[in-house]
Design an enzyme around this catalytic site. Structure first.
Site, mmCIF file in Angstrom:
data_model
loop_
_atom_site.group_PDB
_atom_site.id
_atom_site.type_symbol
_atom_site.label_atom_id
_atom_site.label_comp_id
_atom_site.label_asym_id
_atom_site.label_seq_id
_atom_site.Cartn_x
_atom_site.Cartn_y
_atom_site.Cartn_z
ATOM 1 N N ARG A 1 41.054 51.690 45.638
ATOM 2 C CA ARG A 1 41.782 51.993 45.276
ATOM 3 C C ARG A 1 42.236 51.067 44.399
ATOM 4 N NH1 ARG A 1 46.804 50.869 45.596
ATOM 5 N NH2 ARG A 1 46.357 50.370 47.870
ATOM 6 N N ALA A 2 42.760 51.685 43.198
ATOM 7 C CA ALA A 2 43.578 50.521 42.330
ATOM 8 C C ALA A 2 44.621 51.079 42.212
ATOM 9 C CB ALA A 2 42.506 49.751 41.344
ATOM 10 N N SER A 3 45.664 50.777 41.528
ATOM 11 C CA SER A 3 47.165 50.990 41.358
ATOM 12 C C SER A 3 47.265 51.451 40.205
ATOM 13 C CB SER A 3 48.136 49.752 41.861
ATOM 14 O OG SER A 3 48.690 49.591 43.074
ATOM 15 N N THR A 4 47.129 50.838 39.096
ATOM 16 C CA THR A 4 46.875 51.367 37.492
ATOM 17 C C THR A 4 45.724 51.603 37.400
ATOM 18 O OG1 THR A 4 46.938 49.772 37.007
ATOM 19 C CG2 THR A 4 49.084 50.060 37.830
ATOM 20 N N GLN B 1 42.585 48.771 35.998
ATOM 21 C CA GLN B 1 43.078 47.944 37.276
ATOM 22 C C GLN B 1 41.283 48.934 37.720
ATOM 23 O OE1 GLN B 1 45.843 47.585 40.781
ATOM 24 N NE2 GLN B 1 46.499 45.847 39.433
#
Length: 205
Positions: A8-11, A14
């Site tokens: 997972r990446a936040s944005t 990314q």
């Protein structure tokens, strides 16, 4: 043993797949292979994560949930984290995080005596809870500092807000109007399902 990797990446800016090499190397060092990968761009502080929910739906008892770190799995408030942890436990999933050595036993085939196994399991569970709490605290502190920075910029007349990606908004809107679903739109627009939902909801206002 079925190993399910969650990345997972936040944005959208990314790279959610950044940790793939590290996860694959870790599995290889344990003479294992990652059987399935779930990748998404979504904030860890939200429970609305389609790929994580799909992982939970696919999971079977004894499967391994492999993550780079606990904060990739959760930055949730305590109530939401407890619901997620209960869902993970109800599926019989074993959480293994690269930065949590006590969890590494979950990917190994060898079994010690029952007492040792239970003690290590209890210690690992406690540390998972602790790291989830730390991840949430870190998230809250960063949000607070960000809010303070925005207020300071506004006071100085320098705050302009986050720029809108007009091309992405147009592309997503066109795909949705063409009848594509949320996940299909996200795939064709090369963005997260969360972004698609945000653009769809904004267009309805």
């Amino acid at each position: 043993m079925f190993i399910r990797a969650y990345l997972r990446a936040s944005t959208d800016e990314q790279d959610a797949g950044r940790a793939r090499t590290a996860l694959e190397k870790f599995a290889s060092d344990q003479n294992k292979v990652i059987a399935c990968e779930y990748l998404e761009n979504a904030r860890g502080a939200t429970a609305d994560r389609p790929e994580l929910l799909r992982l939970l739906k696919d999971a079977r008892k004894g499967d391994v949930l492999l993550v780079e770190s606990i904060d990739r799995l959760s930055r949730l408030p305590v109530e939401d984290w407890q619901k997620l942890k209960a869902a993970i436990d109800s599926k019989g999933l074993r959480i293994v995080a690269l930065d949590l050595p006590t969890s590494h036993q979950g990917i190994q085939d060898t079994k010690g005596d029952e007492f040792t196994s239970r003690m290590l399991g209890a210690i690992n569970s406690m540390l998972v809870e602790m790291m989830a709490a730390i991840a949430r605290k870190d998230y809250e502190q960063r949000r607070e500092r960000q809010a303070q920075g925005i207020e300071k910029a506004k006071a100085a007349g320098k705050y302009q807000g986050r720029p809108v990606n007009a091309d992405l908004h147009k592309r997503v809107t066109e795909l949705l109007e063409a009848g594509l679903g949320i996940r299909a739109t996200a795939r064709h627009a090369d963005c997260s399902s969360t972004t698609v939902l945000r653009i769809r909801d904004a267009a309805r206002q």
